[in-house]
Write a protein that holds these residues in place. Sequence first.
Motif, PDB file in Angstrom:
ATOM      1  N   ILE B  57       0.864  -1.176   0.000  1.00  0.00           N
ATOM      2  CA  ILE B  57       0.000   0.000   0.000  1.00  0.00           C
ATOM      3  C   ILE B  57       0.904   1.230   0.000  1.00  0.00           C
ATOM      4  N   GLY B  59      -0.628   4.440  -1.032  1.00  0.00           N
ATOM      5  CA  GLY B  59      -1.550   5.549  -0.819  1.00  0.00           C
ATOM      6  C   GLY B  59      -2.732   5.032  -0.022  1.00  0.00           C
ATOM      7  N   ALA B  60      -3.232   5.870   0.883  1.00  0.00           N
ATOM      8  CA  ALA B  60      -4.365   5.461   1.711  1.00  0.00           C
ATOM      9  C   ALA B  60      -5.103   6.723   2.118  1.00  0.00           C
ATOM     10  N   PHE B  75     -11.654   1.151   0.548  1.00  0.00           N
ATOM     11  CA  PHE B  75     -11.790   2.350  -0.284  1.00  0.00           C
ATOM     12  C   PHE B  75     -10.592   3.279  -0.106  1.00  0.00           C
ATOM     13  N   GLY B  76      -9.991   3.641  -1.192  1.00  0.00           N
ATOM     14  CA  GLY B  76      -8.899   4.599  -1.166  1.00  0.00           C
ATOM     15  C   GLY B  76      -7.513   3.985  -1.077  1.00  0.00           C
ATOM     16  N   LEU B  78      -4.308   2.450  -2.328  1.00  0.00           N
ATOM     17  CA  LEU B  78      -3.645   2.382  -3.621  1.00  0.00           C
ATOM     18  C   LEU B  78      -2.392   1.533  -3.442  1.00  0.00           C
ATOM     19  N   VAL B  80       0.999  -0.533  -5.119  1.00  0.00           N
ATOM     20  CA  VAL B  80       1.984  -0.756  -6.185  1.00  0.00           C
ATOM     21  C   VAL B  80       2.383  -2.222  -6.149  1.00  0.00           C
ATOM     22  N   ILE B 102      -0.249  -0.483 -10.799  1.00  0.00           N
ATOM     23  CA  ILE B 102      -1.035  -0.136  -9.617  1.00  0.00           C
ATOM     24  C   ILE B 102      -2.437  -0.740  -9.656  1.00  0.00           C
ATOM     25  N   LEU B 104      -6.144  -0.035  -7.158  1.00  0.00           N
ATOM     26  CA  LEU B 104      -6.677   0.770  -6.081  1.00  0.00           C
ATOM     27  C   LEU B 104      -8.121   0.358  -5.844  1.00  0.00           C
ATOM     28  N   TYR B 105      -8.482   0.334  -4.567  1.00  0.00           N
ATOM     29  CA  TYR B 105      -9.854   0.013  -4.188  1.00  0.00           C
ATOM     30  C   TYR B 105     -10.653   1.301  -4.236  1.00  0.00           C
ATOM     31  N   ASP B 106     -11.813   1.279  -4.900  1.00  0.00           N
ATOM     32  CA  ASP B 106     -12.461   2.561  -5.166  1.00  0.00           C
ATOM     33  C   ASP B 106     -13.948   2.616  -4.840  1.00  0.00           C
ATOM     34  N   LYS B 107     -14.407   1.779  -3.944  1.00  0.00           N
ATOM     35  CA  LYS B 107     -15.823   1.874  -3.580  1.00  0.00           C
ATOM     36  C   LYS B 107     -15.996   1.509  -2.112  1.00  0.00           C
ATOM     37  N   THR B 112     -14.483  -3.104  -5.115  1.00  0.00           N
ATOM     38  CA  THR B 112     -14.196  -2.913  -6.530  1.00  0.00           C
ATOM     39  C   THR B 112     -12.820  -2.276  -6.609  1.00  0.00           C
ATOM     40  N   TRP B 114      -9.641  -0.538  -9.456  1.00  0.00           N
ATOM     41  CA  TRP B 114      -9.263  -0.026 -10.771  1.00  0.00           C
ATOM     42  C   TRP B 114      -7.802  -0.376 -10.986  1.00  0.00           C
ATOM     43  N   GLY B 116      -4.227  -0.222 -13.454  1.00  0.00           N
ATOM     44  CA  GLY B 116      -3.390   0.261 -14.555  1.00  0.00           C
ATOM     45  C   GLY B 116      -2.072  -0.460 -14.421  1.00  0.00           C
TER      46      GLY B 116
END
Lengths: 186, 186, 186
Positions: B57, B59-60, B75-76, B78, B80, B102, B104-107, B112, B114, B116
């Motif tokens: 992790i 980003g958080a 959620f949130g 990120l 690597v 990367i 990232l958890y986004d919900k 869920t 995303w 890249g």
Amino acid sequence: MEARRFTIALFFVFLLSKSYALSSRKDGARSPCKKLVFYFHDIIYNGKNSKNATSAIVGAPAWANKTILAGQNHFGDLVVFDDPITLDNNLHSTPVGRAQGIYLYDKKEIFTAWLGFSFVLNSTEHKGSINFAGADPLMNKTRDISVIGGTGDFFMARGVATLMTDAFEGEVYFRLRVDINLYECW
Amino acid sequence: MEARRFTIALFFVFLLSKSYALSSRKDGARSPCKKLVFYFHDIIYNGKNSKNATSAIVGAPAWANKTILAGQNHFGDLVVFDDPITLDNNLHSTPVGRAQGIYLYDKKEIFTAWLGFSFVLNSTEHKGSINFAGADPLMNKTRDISVIGGTGDFFMARGVATLMTDAFEGEVYFRLRVDINLYECW
Amino acid sequence: MEARRFTIALFFVFLLSKSYALSSRKDGARSPCKKLVFYFHDIIYNGKNSKNATSAIVGAPAWANKTILAGQNHFGDLVVFDDPITLDNNLHSTPVGRAQGIYLYDKKEIFTAWLGFSFVLNSTEHKGSINFAGADPLMNKTRDISVIGGTGDFFMARGVATLMTDAFEGEVYFRLRVDINLYECW
């Protein structure tokens, strides 16, 4: 009958011209429809250079901080950047645009990075953006990433960009040469 | 007259071959020009597994930290990663490359993510990279993301990759099966 | 002889239809094969709005924190979002999907951002995802980013999306109008 044959011949010419234009995309030579060379310059924030810095660590693993690139080949450091783009390898040349986006170091054992960014070009010669994504095993002399799209002068562009590290100075400054070869031009 | 007819016939053969190669891209069947299946394995850093961890992790959100995946379905967070890619579902099989980038958890309400990232393949069979981006509603049995480009053996590739969660163990290890279907091959 | 001529004529019809469908991609008009308009709504977490917030700062530079957008035009702030998509500009309209991914502010001197995200659409009209990447110089009235891929109803889509800031309220809420023009439809 002759009229019909003439019509047939006209069709041929029409079809040939169309087919040729299209088939050039897939077959054989893979010759680019556009070639561009740029340099971009990254000065990372290190706690002391806030005036000059063009990038900053914004994500880092639990064992690291945001003013010093992490150990283990910077694994986990995520950097946001807004780097000047120049036509030659001189940091002080007039920029023709900005390279903007993120890079992140993603391997413990060796330097490698992953890039998601755009070239936003705004010069007399080029107006528009080119979007990139890909892995950057930066210890290799050359690395290929994808051109995944473009806007303006680069509307719908696709291709491959070859990155070369042109300078690397004390973990604060690096300069990349980018050879962009577009294979889909609209 | 016969010579002319022969020439016409030759043109037909030429045109047909060209048109067929091209038209296969857009019409009807949507049959892939290349199919590949891989697995990749993610072991997230949790404060105790620094030797084995392949991701961290970085980003958080404000309410979370970087050693424990955040509440509210992470959620949130990120992450690597530099995950081994294998041909079968065994973590200990010889890797054929690395999945790097990367997620990232986004919900808040459900899991869920995303993504890249790139597959960097380096085996006797495949040398090159495949670049991916897309949403991963990971509670669904299968999820489709986009192949947005490629290099080397996968020069200019485009397609769709179907993700399936093949294993999920205690929020430390997961394994994804990736069925890659390329619809543009050069 | 007539039978052969009939066969030739049939071939022509076949070739013409194929060639036309394909050639429409590259030549001249650049007219989209599909046009869509959506709005999405972002409410960023500011320490007090955890119930309503649809996004959160998860990365920030050394000089900033994660509950207040950073100085210097938020340079370095990286945001994860899960924003409702609506057909009109009303936040309270029934969502037709979610916009999920990241944006990040990437310039000290002026507001600019970079976006990597997906539209995950799930309505009676559209099921599937559209993937985007690109620079967003958000002080411009309109900004173009790339549609880099799609799945489901948007299988293999490519195009350009034009962003317009439709509302911007006190650094907590913004609403973007997105005009999607696809130029490659499968």
